[in-house]
Design an enzyme around this catalytic site. Sequence first.
Site, short mmCIF file in Angstrom:
data_model
loop_
_atom_site.label_atom_id
_atom_site.label_comp_id
_atom_site.label_asym_id
_atom_site.label_seq_id
_atom_site.Cartn_x
_atom_site.Cartn_y
_atom_site.Cartn_z
N PRO A 162 0.80 -1.23 0.00
CA PRO A 162 0.00 0.00 0.00
C PRO A 162 0.83 1.28 0.00
O PRO A 162 0.86 2.02 0.98
CB PRO A 162 -0.83 -0.13 1.28
CG PRO A 162 0.03 -0.95 2.18
CD PRO A 162 0.84 -1.88 1.31
N CYS A 163 1.47 1.58 -1.13
CA CYS A 163 2.23 2.83 -1.23
C CYS A 163 1.29 4.04 -1.14
O CYS A 163 1.73 5.13 -0.84
CB CYS A 163 3.06 2.86 -2.50
SG CYS A 163 2.10 2.62 -3.99
N HIS A 164 -0.03 3.78 -1.36
CA HIS A 164 -0.98 4.90 -1.23
C HIS A 164 -1.11 5.35 0.23
O HIS A 164 -1.63 6.41 0.50
CB HIS A 164 -2.35 4.50 -1.79
CG HIS A 164 -2.94 3.27 -1.16
ND1 HIS A 164 -2.65 1.99 -1.63
CD2 HIS A 164 -3.77 3.11 -0.11
CE1 HIS A 164 -3.31 1.11 -0.88
NE2 HIS A 164 -3.99 1.76 0.04
#
Lengths: 188, 255
Positions: free
Chosen positions: B159-161
């Site tokens: 989850p780089c978001h």
Amino acid sequence: MAPEELTQWLARDLDAGFEEVVRTHQHRLFALALGMCGNPHDAEEVAQDTFVRAYRALKRYSPQRLAELKLAAWLSRIAVNLVRNRVRSRRPELTLLDGAEAESVEVPERRAGPERTVLARAGVRRLAGLVAALPPAQREAVLLHSVQQLTYAEVAGALSLSEATVRSNVHRGLQALRARAGWLSEVS
Amino acid sequence: MNMVEEALHELSAAQAPDGFLERTLRACGLRDSYAKVATPIGDYFVAWRGNRVSAVSRADKGLDSFLGWFAEKVDRSLEPAASVPAAIRSALLATRGQGLSYDFGQLTEFEQAVLRKTLEIPRGEVRSYGWVAREIGRPGAVRAVGTALRHNPIPLLIPCHRVVRGDGDLGNYAGGHPELKKDILTLEGLDLGWLEDLARRRKRFLGSRTTHVFCHPTCFHARRIAPDNRVEFSAEQEARAAGYRPCRDCRPVAA
């Protein structure tokens, strides 16, 4: 590629090296499985399963152990054990009462697979059936020696038997095959 | 040579069936397969090898773009599969990647460390680039963390978001348009308006008057603080001076 080069490749890069292992050993291992199972469908299953198990095992090996591995004998041993366990977990096939034991191993093919030249030849097909009908100890010894082309010492190592036992099993297995092949050619 | 030896010799020359090599390598998990998955935020391509996910990519740029990118970055052959393994599919739909295994292939050790750390950020929470850098023991490498995340080959699952700028701006997004980052975070239950308001007022931590612990604003402990007991802090020193200690779960400051 020499066997040592292949095992050194495995020790360096397991994934790339293993692809080469499958490429190099696929035909001989399939032939071995064919000799043990007597039909190409089961043979492919056994050969594929052998490589899957081999790969899983190799992942846990140290680089040094990988580099020292005798691949051909080691793979044969896995295949032999797989077939032994398959036979154990399966219900025995119907045997005929009139003594035509060779016929009882003729497993009907479930699909028309992409068979190559060898299987199309009745002689080899019949022989595969005969080999599959040998007592397991003789069958394994004959196949590892004559088909897998391992030395007596290598076969002995792969099967955890003495060399003398392997020699005698190969001899008795070949004798039985000759006798049955003669009998088959007479009746057919 | 008699008939038996001849036949044995022929048996030893038997050939494995066509396609045996590829089928076997796929069964060993040494070949990548891919398929398309429809999610609440659009269609994605996902590639996997054995039980390990090797790539995720938004499908809006088309299949050729995905295949070209995979060939260039991962450099392995890729074949279409009829369906996606159930565990991978449900993880994508829920944006919960923590239970899966990943194939980081060609990535550097630093990039892998960044992605593994990012994977630890719980759903519904965010952390800063600086936090990731500090947690992996490279506090000076904040920009490099940003770069590694911009090239995340497995967005949505890794989850780089959930990694945003320290000043409250959401920053870039590897998985597509920056607006998409907002959409995913909102889908995960984050109140972005509230987060932006805190950032505008330069409030970086939330403390609890009952426990005297301070957290990242989105930490699940912080969200459970009753409004009457909630204190806002702008800096670590301010919180410590007031007798608060950092949360052990979200680790808002350096140990």
